[in-house]
Motif scaffolding. Structure first.
Motif, PDB file in Angstrom:
ATOM      1  N   MET A  83       0.846  -1.193   0.000  1.00  0.00           N
ATOM      2  CA  MET A  83       0.000   0.000   0.000  1.00  0.00           C
ATOM      3  C   MET A  83       0.881   1.242   0.000  1.00  0.00           C
ATOM      4  N   THR A  84       0.611   2.150  -0.892  1.00  0.00           N
ATOM      5  CA  THR A  84       1.368   3.397  -0.972  1.00  0.00           C
ATOM      6  C   THR A  84       0.411   4.580  -0.978  1.00  0.00           C
ATOM      7  N   SER A  85       0.978   5.766  -0.815  1.00  0.00           N
ATOM      8  CA  SER A  85       0.203   7.020  -0.834  1.00  0.00           C
ATOM      9  C   SER A  85      -1.029   6.927   0.061  1.00  0.00           C
ATOM     10  N   LEU A  86      -0.801   6.472   1.265  1.00  0.00           N
ATOM     11  CA  LEU A  86      -1.918   6.224   2.172  1.00  0.00           C
ATOM     12  C   LEU A  86      -2.548   7.518   2.670  1.00  0.00           C
ATOM     13  N   THR A  87      -3.846   7.481   2.834  1.00  0.00           N
ATOM     14  CA  THR A  87      -4.616   8.620   3.328  1.00  0.00           C
ATOM     15  C   THR A  87      -5.447   8.178   4.532  1.00  0.00           C
ATOM     16  N   PRO A  88      -5.966   9.126   5.289  1.00  0.00           N
ATOM     17  CA  PRO A  88      -6.829   8.725   6.420  1.00  0.00           C
ATOM     18  C   PRO A  88      -8.014   7.874   5.984  1.00  0.00           C
ATOM     19  N   GLY A  89      -8.438   8.031   4.751  1.00  0.00           N
ATOM     20  CA  GLY A  89      -9.534   7.221   4.235  1.00  0.00           C
ATOM     21  C   GLY A  89      -9.195   5.750   4.092  1.00  0.00           C
ATOM     22  N   ASP A  90      -7.919   5.422   4.195  1.00  0.00           N
ATOM     23  CA  ASP A  90      -7.495   4.019   4.139  1.00  0.00           C
ATOM     24  C   ASP A  90      -7.490   3.369   5.516  1.00  0.00           C
TER      25      ASP A  90
END
Length: 127
Positions: A83-90
């Motif tokens: 998983m890359t470019s993780l955001t709080p939505g993840d």
């Protein structure tokens, strides 16, 4: 019967990366398509990525396409989710699952009907 155990979850900063692993025990691992599914607070189960038994076909939900990569090592009975470019939505509990369906058919299927599930691993993305 296949038992699945996920690992690799934890806290990660926004924009960071994390790799989840799912170790399988039992026979016929390579005969099963595998998937990563997540359950975020207040949301439904979402199938993120699926991979064929041989590992030669993979499919992704639009929400993670280009950011997440599913792979498997049948010699190690393990499936991975990079998983890359993780955001709080993840932020969610991430599960691996296996099924007799094809990988292509797993993506739109009702994930709660998959044959095998792990116990899940929490991923939290924050600043």
């Amino acid at each position: 019967q296949i038992q699945l155990v996920e690992s690799g979850g934890g806290f990660v900063q926004i924009g960071g990366r994390l790799t989840l692993s799912c170790a399988a025990s039992g026979r016929s691992f390579s005969s099963n398509s595998m998937a990563w599914v997540r359950l975020a607070p207040g949301k439904d189960y979402e199938t993120l990525a699926t991979i064929s038994g041989a590992g030669d076909h993979s499919y992704y939900a639009e929400s993670v396409k280009g950011r997440f990569t599913i792979s498997r090592d049948n010699a190690k009975n393990t499936v991975y989710l990079q998983m890359t470019s993780l955001t709080p939505g993840d932020t969610a509990v991430y599960y691996c699952a296996g099924d007799h369906l094809s990988a292509e058919d797993m993506l739109p299927a009702k994930s709660w009907e998959f044959d095998y599930w792990g116990q899940g691993t929490q991923v939290t993305v924050s600043s």
